[in-house]
Each structure stands twice: as C-alpha cells, then as structure tokens.
Design a protein around this motif. Structure first.
Motif, PDB file in Angstrom:
ATOM      1  N   ARG A   1       2.418   1.243  -2.691  1.00 45.50           N
ATOM      2  CA  ARG A   1       3.692   1.385  -3.412  1.00 45.50           C
ATOM      3  C   ARG A   1       3.854   0.322  -4.482  1.00 45.50           C
ATOM      4  O   ARG A   1       4.309   0.591  -5.593  1.00 45.50           O
ATOM      5  CB  ARG A   1       4.859   1.319  -2.419  1.00 45.50           C
ATOM      6  CG  ARG A   1       5.003   2.596  -1.628  1.00 45.50           C
ATOM      7  CD  ARG A   1       6.045   2.479  -0.550  1.00 45.50           C
ATOM      8  NE  ARG A   1       7.344   2.055  -1.071  1.00 45.50           N
ATOM      9  CZ  ARG A   1       8.419   1.887  -0.331  1.00 45.50           C
ATOM     10  NH1 ARG A   1       8.355   2.116   0.960  1.00 45.50           N
ATOM     11  NH2 ARG A   1       9.535   1.507  -0.855  1.00 45.50           N
ATOM     12  N   LYS A   2       3.461  -0.887  -4.131  1.00 46.55           N
ATOM     13  CA  LYS A   2       3.576  -1.986  -5.115  1.00 46.55           C
ATOM     14  C   LYS A   2       2.661  -1.731  -6.316  1.00 46.55           C
ATOM     15  O   LYS A   2       3.067  -1.896  -7.477  1.00 46.55           O
ATOM     16  CB  LYS A   2       3.248  -3.313  -4.424  1.00 46.55           C
ATOM     17  CG  LYS A   2       3.252  -4.512  -5.332  1.00 46.55           C
ATOM     18  CD  LYS A   2       1.882  -5.106  -5.395  1.00 46.55           C
ATOM     19  CE  LYS A   2       1.605  -5.810  -6.666  1.00 46.55           C
ATOM     20  NZ  LYS A   2       0.260  -6.318  -6.774  1.00 46.55           N
TER      21      LYS A   2
ATOM     22  N   ILE B   1      -1.039 -12.288  -0.485  1.00 49.11           N
ATOM     23  CA  ILE B   1      -1.186 -11.204   0.504  1.00 49.11           C
ATOM     24  C   ILE B   1      -1.864 -11.743   1.760  1.00 49.11           C
ATOM     25  O   ILE B   1      -1.486 -11.416   2.888  1.00 49.11           O
ATOM     26  CB  ILE B   1      -2.000 -10.037  -0.102  1.00 49.11           C
ATOM     27  CG1 ILE B   1      -1.202  -9.384  -1.231  1.00 49.11           C
ATOM     28  CG2 ILE B   1      -2.353  -8.998   0.966  1.00 49.11           C
ATOM     29  CD1 ILE B   1      -1.938  -8.270  -1.956  1.00 49.11           C
TER      30      ILE B   1
ATOM     31  N   PRO C   1       3.089   0.901   7.894  1.00 52.16           N
ATOM     32  CA  PRO C   1       2.016  -0.101   7.882  1.00 52.16           C
ATOM     33  C   PRO C   1       1.908  -0.796   6.522  1.00 52.16           C
ATOM     34  O   PRO C   1       2.252  -0.217   5.493  1.00 52.16           O
ATOM     35  CB  PRO C   1       0.758   0.733   8.168  1.00 52.16           C
ATOM     36  CG  PRO C   1       1.117   2.128   7.814  1.00 52.16           C
ATOM     37  CD  PRO C   1       2.592   2.275   7.999  1.00 52.16           C
ATOM     38  N   PRO C   2       1.411  -2.036   6.506  1.00 53.68           N
ATOM     39  CA  PRO C   2       1.368  -2.812   5.255  1.00 53.68           C
ATOM     40  C   PRO C   2       0.597  -2.132   4.117  1.00 53.68           C
ATOM     41  O   PRO C   2       0.948  -2.289   2.958  1.00 53.68           O
ATOM     42  CB  PRO C   2       0.675  -4.112   5.678  1.00 53.68           C
ATOM     43  CG  PRO C   2       0.990  -4.257   7.122  1.00 53.68           C
ATOM     44  CD  PRO C   2       1.023  -2.860   7.669  1.00 53.68           C
TER      45      PRO C   2
ATOM     46  N   HIS D   1       2.701  -0.254   1.742  1.00 56.08           N
ATOM     47  CA  HIS D   1       3.470  -1.080   0.808  1.00 56.08           C
ATOM     48  C   HIS D   1       2.582  -1.614  -0.319  1.00 56.08           C
ATOM     49  O   HIS D   1       3.055  -1.802  -1.441  1.00 56.08           O
ATOM     50  CB  HIS D   1       4.131  -2.234   1.559  1.00 56.08           C
ATOM     51  CG  HIS D   1       5.210  -1.778   2.489  1.00 56.08           C
ATOM     52  ND1 HIS D   1       6.345  -1.144   2.048  1.00 56.08           N
ATOM     53  CD2 HIS D   1       5.304  -1.818   3.840  1.00 56.08           C
ATOM     54  CE1 HIS D   1       7.113  -0.828   3.083  1.00 56.08           C
ATOM     55  NE2 HIS D   1       6.494  -1.222   4.192  1.00 56.08           N
ATOM     56  N   ILE D   2       1.311  -1.856  -0.005  1.00 51.31           N
ATOM     57  CA  ILE D   2       0.389  -2.289  -1.066  1.00 51.31           C
ATOM     58  C   ILE D   2       0.228  -1.159  -2.089  1.00 51.31           C
ATOM     59  O   ILE D   2       0.275  -1.387  -3.302  1.00 51.31           O
ATOM     60  CB  ILE D   2      -0.975  -2.720  -0.475  1.00 51.31           C
ATOM     61  CG1 ILE D   2      -0.789  -3.975   0.386  1.00 51.31           C
ATOM     62  CG2 ILE D   2      -1.996  -2.980  -1.591  1.00 51.31           C
ATOM     63  CD1 ILE D   2      -2.025  -4.427   1.137  1.00 51.31           C
TER      64      ILE D   2
ATOM     65  N   VAL E   1      -1.571  -9.260   7.682  1.00 47.29           N
ATOM     66  CA  VAL E   1      -2.203  -7.980   7.330  1.00 47.29           C
ATOM     67  C   VAL E   1      -3.678  -8.036   7.708  1.00 47.29           C
ATOM     68  O   VAL E   1      -4.300  -9.085   7.638  1.00 47.29           O
ATOM     69  CB  VAL E   1      -2.064  -7.655   5.819  1.00 47.29           C
ATOM     70  CG1 VAL E   1      -0.631  -7.413   5.439  1.00 47.29           C
ATOM     71  CG2 VAL E   1      -2.651  -8.767   4.962  1.00 47.29           C
TER      72      VAL E   1
ATOM     73  N   HIS F   1       4.101   0.971  -8.415  1.00 41.97           N
ATOM     74  CA  HIS F   1       5.296   0.487  -9.116  1.00 41.97           C
ATOM     75  C   HIS F   1       4.880  -0.205 -10.418  1.00 41.97           C
ATOM     76  O   HIS F   1       5.475   0.016 -11.476  1.00 41.97           O
ATOM     77  CB  HIS F   1       6.045  -0.492  -8.191  1.00 41.97           C
ATOM     78  CG  HIS F   1       7.090  -1.305  -8.886  1.00 41.97           C
ATOM     79  ND1 HIS F   1       8.338  -0.822  -9.163  1.00 41.97           N
ATOM     80  CD2 HIS F   1       7.056  -2.569  -9.384  1.00 41.97           C
ATOM     81  CE1 HIS F   1       9.044  -1.753  -9.788  1.00 41.97           C
ATOM     82  NE2 HIS F   1       8.282  -2.826  -9.934  1.00 41.97           N
TER      83      HIS F   1
END
Lengths: 262, 322
Positions: A20-21, A102, A13-14, A17-18, A107, A24
C-alpha cells in the motif's frame, strides 16, 4: 522478565502495508511513470511502421506489427518490474535509510520480500495496461473479453522480474550496476523468446526446447494467444511462469537473508 | 531504578566476527528494567554491531542474548515487538510526510487503527512537532528528523528503547531537546540502552556506563565508580600555542613534561598538539614544578578533579580510531 502490555494486533500482515505504501507513492508520480513507459513502445512501433510499411510483412500468418506487440508489451512491463523494485531497493538501502526503518519493525524477511515484489508487479501490470491500450490503438488489435487474460499473465511475469530486481537490489550497491545486469538478462531473454520472430520456425531445432522453457517465451506466447490469437496452452504457460517466480522468490529471500542479516 | 530490578537485557559471551575481524568479543552484560545504560566507546569499538545483534539484524558468531526474556537468535521479530529502535542514521521515508511515516511504522507493528491514531497524536505532542506533521523529511532540520525517529520508536509503547548515537550531528539546542525527551522517558520507567561517544551525554543521562573498546567491555559501573577507577586524584591540563613558541621550544616543553612523569610527579601523560593532560596523585607538587621549573609558555593551566573523559582516555587510549 518484562511483561509486555497485551496489545491487540491488527490482522493485516505487514507486507500488505508495504504494498500500500509503495502504491501510494506510485500514485503520486503515475502520469510521469506511464509517460516514460509508453515512450519506448510508441517509438518502436511507429519506427517499424514507417520503416517497413503497414501490412507488408507477415510472420506466422500475422501482420508484423501485431506479431511483435505482445513482446513489446512484455518488455515494457518486466522492465518496470525489474528496475523499479531494484532501484528502490538500492536507494532505500544505500542512500535514504528508509529500508533500515522497516528493519527496525517486527517484520519477517518474507514480509519485506513479498511486499516489495507484489508492489513492483502491481505497478508493472498497471503500466502494462497503459501500453496495452496504446498498442490496441496504434497496432489495431481488437480489445475483447480474452484480452483481460493479459492482466494475470503480466502480473505473474512481473512478479518473477520484481523478485529478480529485488535479489539484485539487495546484492548491488550502485544503480548503474543494476542497469548492466538488467540489460544482460531482460533484452536477450525477450529477443530470444520470440519478440521479433517466430522461434518455432526460425530457430535451429536444437535450440527450440531451451527457448520454449524460458518463462519469458511462455509469457510472450501467452500474451500473443490472448491478444491476437495464437497457439499454446495458456494455463500451462501460467503454471510455468509461476514456478519460475516461486524459485526466484526463494532466491530473493535467501539473498536478503544472507546479505542483509549477516 | 530498583537495585534488584529484573533483567531486561542480558548478553552472555556475545561475539561477532567478520572474517578475521573480531567486531565484538565475549561481551557479558546485564541491563536492569528501568535502567539507562550507555555503551561508550570510540568509532569502530563494536557498539552499533552489539545493538544490531540485540535487534536480530545481525547474527552473533557465538554467545547468546535475551531482550525482554526473548532469545534474539530464536525470535528476532518477537524481540523487535518489545523494542523501540533509534538507529544512528536517518530512517525516515522521504516519500512520506511525518504523519505518514508514523502511520506506516505503526502499521508494520500491526497496531490496531484506533490505538495507532491515538498514539500518533500522543507522540507528535511528545516530540513537539504536531505543527510539522504534514511536512516531508526534506523540509525538516536534522534535530526534527531525529525527534521524529524517536517518535517512531515510541509509537508502540515499547518497554525497552535502543538509541544508537541519538544526538550525533545535532546542534546544542537540538541535543538538549533530545536529552529532555530521554529524561522524560527515564521518569516513565523505560529501560534504555544507549550508545554514544559523547561523555557528557552518557554522564547526564545514564545510571551506568559500559566502556567498550576493540569489541570488549573494558569497564562497567556508575559514573562515580568509573571515576574511582582512575589511578589519580587530580588532573592537570596545560595548553600552549605550539606555532607561536616554535617547534624547538615545543619539543623541549614536551621533554620536560615527560621528565615530570619520570620523576613520579604524574602517573600518566597525554600529549596532543599544544595540549597536555597529566594525571597525578601529587597535585600540589606537580603544579609547583610546572610553575617553577618549566618555561612560561602556557596559555592555560587547569588543576581539577578527574572527569569521565579522563577515565575514558585512560581505558581506551588517546589515539584516533577510524
């Protein structure tokens, strides 16, 4: 009607990734961030040690520096959670345009709120662990298996403050406004929640039930139990903080919906 | 574009109010598949608000809209799955490189890894920025950032593209590059809804143009159809140095030009500091009158066919909007 070429969709799900970003970006500045976060607890604990001397004052049967260590840790973590998420939100929304980027994607509001809140809480927990190690060295409490319970306690409390930071970041347009609100909420809540004193014995009895219901008080009590031993049911405290987080999450989601999608 | 192509975007009485302010009023419009349609209008006309409603980022106060057959009020996320969106402002994440920006965008679209990586290569080639894929946005020019934003919008191969003032603030070379890419997309059959206040851009790129003013659609048609709406077959443009001739002579000149309108030689006069635009059906007589009756203060006299700009000013007025 247009027939969209059928694309297989990733199962991730998105919001993941949010997270993870955000992590990062955090990893790139980790050492700087941690330096800032441990600076205040270090100065506070060392100043008190020099001021009142080691082992000369006890509260609730504990050496004073050990007694305040859980509150100092919590303050460092929730400050990170609240301000990190709030400032990023204001910056991306008002200045960088990344938030608009975004919003152009498919999303949901829940995806965005969850992504921001979980990433903020994760960063706060990692920073909190650095503060835990520092306090273990400076204050000298033992690192044992139960100390690991600090992680879920810090995480769930940071979720609560990340959601609060997000709600504020959505509504506010300037970073300094966030500072004022944070100081109005976080410091009084941690001070009243027994960071520096034993609220069970030192507050008027009429105030004790109110203070005890604060999720910040529950978190400080819980951390005190896990770090240096103390009273309180940690499961009950976790449940209380989680309920507070869920309410704050709904508030953040509603604020986002009502403010940004007008 | 096929004359009977299916409808890709449909607006039915779309309205948006912010308190007493009506930003968009009873907008009715259809965009066919494969068509490029420009919404042209002054600042604050309601163009961007319309796009925000069509992307589900702003809720309409009344009316309805469908994009790719999906009601924007019912399934905004589903709509955005079919859309590539290039907003007016830069939306690149400055903490990520060009490639990471594309990667993150593809992840939010839930594109499978192998497909996403292939598409990133393709769009990097399309925007001609493969050599800058590891640069951060702060290291790119305005035109490059715009192209990366376009690449993001195209990553998931959407059938419909929304471009909100895609070339505003770009230098002529960068504008030309963005136009080239849009024309390539047109050949691929994408449906494009574009907002702009650059008339040359609208005329060059679009099949049809909708002129929007104060939230209302005041005209819609091909550039030729719009030009035909101007109640004049010619336009006479006059320029003079208002400072050099002095305020008294300038005032007399402007009075003389108004007199020509009063005598029926021109149908409309647009006066703006040292410049006059007269629309006319009597080109020869007007030109003769200007040359023979008016003092020779002019630095330029240009008699020409009506342009889209004349139609636009005729419909929206010449006053500046803020």
């Amino acid at each position: 009607m247009i027939e969209r070429a059928a694309l297989p969709r990733s199962k991730v799900p998105p919001w993941v990734h949010i997270v993870r970003k955000e992590l990062h970006v955090y990893a790139r500045t980790y050492y700087t961030e941690v330096t800032y976060v441990i600076l205040f607890p270090t100065l506070l604990v060392l100043s008190l040690r020099w001021g009142i001397g080691e082992g000369k004052v006890t509260v609730a049967g504990m050496e004073y520096l050990r007694f305040i260590a859980p509150g100092v840790l919590l303050l460092a973590a929730v400050t990170t959670a609240f301000f990190n998420v709030g400032f990023i939100m204001i910056f991306e929304k008002e200045y960088s345009g990344a938030f608009q980027g975004i919003l152009t994607c498919p999303v949901t509001v829940t995806d965005v709120v969850l992504g921001k809140v979980v990433s903020g809480a994760t960063k706060a927990t990692i920073n909190g662990l650095a503060v835990t190690l520092l306090l273990a060295v400076v204050v000298g409490f033992p690192l044992q298996a139960t100390t690991l319970l600090v992680i879920p306690l810090l995480f769930v409390t940071s979720l609560l403050f990340s959601a609060g930071g997000l709600a504020m970041g959505v509504v506010l347009r300037k970073g300094y406004q966030l500072g004022s609100i944070g100081n109005l909420v976080i410091l009084p809540a941690t001070f009243a929640g027994g960071m520096f004193f034993d609220y069970h014995t030192q507050l008027p009895s009429s105030l004790i039930p109110i203070v005890a219901l604060s999720p910040v008080t529950m978190a400080i009590d819980g951390l005190r139990s896990t770090m240096i031993g103390g009273s309180g049911d940690i499961v009950l405290q976790m449940v209380g903080i989680t309920i507070a987080f869920l309410l704050m999450f709904l508030l953040a989601r509603w604020t986002y919906d009502a403010t940004l999608l007008r | 574009m096929e004359p009977s192509a299916p409808v890709a975007i449909a607006l039915e009485g779309l309205r948006k109010c912010y308190g007493d302010l009506v930003a968009v009023d009873d907008l009715r419009l259809e965009v066919n598949e494969g068509e490029i349609l420009a919404l042209l209008g002054p600042n604050g006309a309601g163009k961007s608000t319309t796009l925000r409603m069509l992307t589900g980022l702003t809720r309409p106060s009344a009316g309805s809209a469908t994009v790719a057959g999906i009601d924007v009020c019912v399934d905004a996320v589903g709509v955005r799955r079919h859309l590539g969106i290039v907003p007016q402002e830069n939306t690149l994440d400055r903490e990520l490189t060009v490639r990471q920006n594309l990667e993150f965008h593809g992840q939010l679209h839930r594109l499978p890894t192998a497909y996403r990586r292939r598409r990133i290569e393709e769009v990097l080639d399309f925007i001609d920025l493969r050599h800058r894929q590891h640069a951060f946005p702060s290291e790119l020019s305005g035109g490059m950032k715009r192209r990366v934003t376009l690449a993001k919008a195209l990553l998931h191969e959407p059938p419909i593209l929304f471009l909100d003032e895609p070339t505003t603030g770009l230098d002529p070379q960068s504008r030309r590059k963005v136009w080239d890419r849009i024309m390539q997309l047109r050949r691929k059959g994408l449906t494009v809804l574009l907002t702009t206040h650059h008339l040359d851009e609208a005329e060059l790129l679009c099949d049809r143009i909708g002129i929007i003013d104060a939230g209302r659609l005041v005209a819609l048609g091909t550039p030729a159809q719009l030009r035909a709406r101007l109640p004049a077959s010619g336009v006479l443009e006059l320029t003079w140095d208002a400072v050099a001739i002095g305020p008294a002579a300038a005032a007399r000149l402007e009075a003389d030009l108004r007199r020509l309108v009063g005598e029926g030689l021109a149908t409309e006069l647009d006066l703006r500091g040292g410049r006059a635009r007269l629309q006319t059906e009597r080109k020869g007589e007007l030109l003769r009158a200007v040359v023979t009756q008016l003092p020779d203060h002019f630095s330029g006299i240009d008699l020409r066919q009506p342009r889209l700009e004349d139609v636009y000013l005729h419909l929206t007025g010449s006053e500046t909007r803020d």
